[in-house]
Design a protein around this motif. Sequence first.
Motif, PDB file in Angstrom:
ATOM      1  N   ASN A 116       0.841  -1.191   0.000  1.00 28.77           N
ATOM      2  CA  ASN A 116       0.000   0.000   0.000  1.00 28.77           C
ATOM      3  C   ASN A 116       0.871   1.235   0.000  1.00 28.77           C
ATOM      4  O   ASN A 116       2.103   1.160  -0.055  1.00 28.77           O
ATOM      5  CB  ASN A 116      -0.922  -0.019   1.237  1.00 28.77           C
ATOM      6  CG  ASN A 116      -2.337   0.376   0.889  1.00 28.77           C
ATOM      7  OD1 ASN A 116      -2.585   1.493   0.437  1.00 28.77           O
ATOM      8  ND2 ASN A 116      -3.266  -0.548   1.078  1.00 28.77           N
ATOM      9  N   VAL A 117       0.225   2.393   0.091  1.00 33.12           N
ATOM     10  CA  VAL A 117       0.925   3.664   0.040  1.00 33.12           C
ATOM     11  C   VAL A 117       0.127   4.673   0.845  1.00 33.12           C
ATOM     12  O   VAL A 117      -1.035   4.431   1.190  1.00 33.12           O
ATOM     13  CB  VAL A 117       1.080   4.119  -1.439  1.00 33.12           C
ATOM     14  CG1 VAL A 117      -0.256   4.520  -2.036  1.00 33.12           C
ATOM     15  CG2 VAL A 117       2.101   5.234  -1.591  1.00 33.12           C
ATOM     16  N   ARG A 151      -6.588  -6.220   3.925  1.00 36.47           N
ATOM     17  CA  ARG A 151      -7.931  -5.741   4.279  1.00 36.47           C
ATOM     18  C   ARG A 151      -8.080  -4.229   4.247  1.00 36.47           C
ATOM     19  O   ARG A 151      -9.187  -3.712   4.319  1.00 36.47           O
ATOM     20  CB  ARG A 151      -8.296  -6.255   5.680  1.00 36.47           C
ATOM     21  CG  ARG A 151      -8.372  -7.762   5.785  1.00 36.47           C
ATOM     22  CD  ARG A 151      -8.913  -8.212   7.130  1.00 36.47           C
ATOM     23  NE  ARG A 151      -7.904  -8.218   8.181  1.00 36.47           N
ATOM     24  CZ  ARG A 151      -7.903  -7.423   9.237  1.00 36.47           C
ATOM     25  NH1 ARG A 151      -8.863  -6.510   9.374  1.00 36.47           N
ATOM     26  NH2 ARG A 151      -6.970  -7.513  10.157  1.00 36.47           N
ATOM     27  N   VAL A 152      -6.981  -3.520   4.144  1.00 33.55           N
ATOM     28  CA  VAL A 152      -7.033  -2.053   4.135  1.00 33.55           C
ATOM     29  C   VAL A 152      -7.575  -1.549   2.801  1.00 33.55           C
ATOM     30  O   VAL A 152      -7.235  -2.066   1.736  1.00 33.55           O
ATOM     31  CB  VAL A 152      -5.636  -1.465   4.399  1.00 33.55           C
ATOM     32  CG1 VAL A 152      -5.607   0.039   4.092  1.00 33.55           C
ATOM     33  CG2 VAL A 152      -5.223  -1.685   5.834  1.00 33.55           C
ATOM     34  N   ASP A 223     -14.198  -2.728   9.869  1.00 36.44           N
ATOM     35  CA  ASP A 223     -13.675  -2.609  11.221  1.00 36.44           C
ATOM     36  C   ASP A 223     -13.938  -1.164  11.663  1.00 36.44           C
ATOM     37  O   ASP A 223     -13.384  -0.223  11.092  1.00 36.44           O
ATOM     38  CB  ASP A 223     -12.172  -2.899  11.204  1.00 36.44           C
ATOM     39  CG  ASP A 223     -11.540  -2.823  12.582  1.00 36.44           C
ATOM     40  OD1 ASP A 223     -12.144  -2.218  13.489  1.00 36.44           O
ATOM     41  OD2 ASP A 223     -10.419  -3.345  12.744  1.00 36.44           O
ATOM     42  N   ARG A 224     -14.772  -0.995  12.646  1.00 37.68           N
ATOM     43  CA  ARG A 224     -15.191   0.347  13.057  1.00 37.68           C
ATOM     44  C   ARG A 224     -14.272   0.962  14.114  1.00 37.68           C
ATOM     45  O   ARG A 224     -14.628   1.963  14.732  1.00 37.68           O
ATOM     46  CB  ARG A 224     -16.625   0.294  13.599  1.00 37.68           C
ATOM     47  CG  ARG A 224     -17.650  -0.120  12.546  1.00 37.68           C
ATOM     48  CD  ARG A 224     -17.921   0.971  11.548  1.00 37.68           C
ATOM     49  NE  ARG A 224     -18.799   0.549  10.462  1.00 37.68           N
ATOM     50  CZ  ARG A 224     -19.346   1.381   9.591  1.00 37.68           C
ATOM     51  NH1 ARG A 224     -19.105   2.672   9.666  1.00 37.68           N
ATOM     52  NH2 ARG A 224     -20.127   0.918   8.628  1.00 37.68           N
ATOM     53  N   ALA A 278     -10.581  -0.289   6.991  1.00 32.80           N
ATOM     54  CA  ALA A 278     -10.175  -1.689   6.842  1.00 32.80           C
ATOM     55  C   ALA A 278     -11.382  -2.586   7.057  1.00 32.80           C
ATOM     56  O   ALA A 278     -12.267  -2.274   7.859  1.00 32.80           O
ATOM     57  CB  ALA A 278      -9.073  -2.050   7.830  1.00 32.80           C
ATOM     58  N   ARG A 279     -11.397  -3.686   6.337  1.00 31.19           N
ATOM     59  CA  ARG A 279     -12.451  -4.682   6.552  1.00 31.19           C
ATOM     60  C   ARG A 279     -12.120  -5.503   7.808  1.00 31.19           C
ATOM     61  O   ARG A 279     -10.973  -5.595   8.219  1.00 31.19           O
ATOM     62  CB  ARG A 279     -12.557  -5.603   5.336  1.00 31.19           C
ATOM     63  CG  ARG A 279     -12.959  -4.878   4.052  1.00 31.19           C
ATOM     64  CD  ARG A 279     -13.141  -5.846   2.896  1.00 31.19           C
ATOM     65  NE  ARG A 279     -11.912  -6.550   2.554  1.00 31.19           N
ATOM     66  CZ  ARG A 279     -10.934  -6.034   1.813  1.00 31.19           C
ATOM     67  NH1 ARG A 279     -11.036  -4.809   1.323  1.00 31.19           N
ATOM     68  NH2 ARG A 279      -9.859  -6.744   1.537  1.00 31.19           N
ATOM     69  N   LYS A 280     -13.158  -6.068   8.378  1.00 29.39           N
ATOM     70  CA  LYS A 280     -12.973  -6.903   9.556  1.00 29.39           C
ATOM     71  C   LYS A 280     -12.113  -8.123   9.220  1.00 29.39           C
ATOM     72  O   LYS A 280     -12.142  -8.626   8.079  1.00 29.39           O
ATOM     73  CB  LYS A 280     -14.327  -7.391  10.077  1.00 29.39           C
ATOM     74  CG  LYS A 280     -15.240  -6.309  10.602  1.00 29.39           C
ATOM     75  CD  LYS A 280     -16.585  -6.937  11.005  1.00 29.39           C
ATOM     76  CE  LYS A 280     -17.567  -5.893  11.474  1.00 29.39           C
ATOM     77  NZ  LYS A 280     -18.912  -6.481  11.768  1.00 29.39           N
TER      78      LYS A 280
END
Length: 286
Positions: A116-117, A151-152, A223-224, A278-280
């Motif tokens: 990622n960046v 997941r990000v 992800d909260r 991000a996803r859980k």
Amino acid sequence: MRVKITADSTCDLSRELLEEKHITVMPLHVLLGEEVLEDGVTCTPEKIFRYVKETGGTYNSAAANPMEYYEFFTPFARDYDAVIHISVGAGFSSCCQNARLAAADLPNVTVVDSRNVCTGQGYLVLRAADMAAAGAGPEEILAEVEDLAGRVELSFVLDRLDYLSKSGRCPTILAFGSNLLKIRPCVECIDGELKVGRKYRGPTVKCVAQYVKERLADRTDLDRDLIIISSCMPLEGCVEAERQAIAEYGPFRRCYETAIGSTIGSHCGPGTIGVVVARKAAEKET
């Protein structure tokens, strides 16, 4: 066990966050004509944009070399039990390769490819720093970061495409047409690459509000814990529009706001703004 978290400056976390979380960054080089500057130290996006406007000159960015990384890592390798360096994605730069060459001579230094960046990378850096502060060991932190990298979700809405065109990542004719028609493309990091997603049209503030709604509304897979707002010299009202949309389609336990640095800002241009979530994590079988 004492674990030190370091990262490339492309993580674009604020100075306050870096100090609070005890994160140290390795600056990338920024080349303005014949001048070599350091991202976040002697160079800012404002300086690049002013240079381009006043001189019409060229600019570029470059990774630190293996010797620079070795000198950067050495004091931490001596003072800590383990060092985890979270690098900008290998598909974007030679930083990861150079850092790994340096780490080969330092047994307690591990380099992670964030895939990622910008604050997509920064999200991983923050998670690693929080875990290190809580006393997690290097193996646990590495496992979490490697999983989180997949997941990000990093995305931006661009106000203009001429800087992306100057960097060679967007054809000039496309940049001209998009600016003329007031098209605001959404750029997403997918599988370690930046790809153009949905294209919005109209005033940037309106586009930003719609963009955030589409990223967050009715999603049960997020992800909260944390969301990050990232911007580069945002237009008036855009940050407020993101805050309002996040409040409506959140909530998130933490919301950080950071400025995009000169390495990434030089490519995306002024007026860029986005969010990182991000996803859980997948539930583990028992």
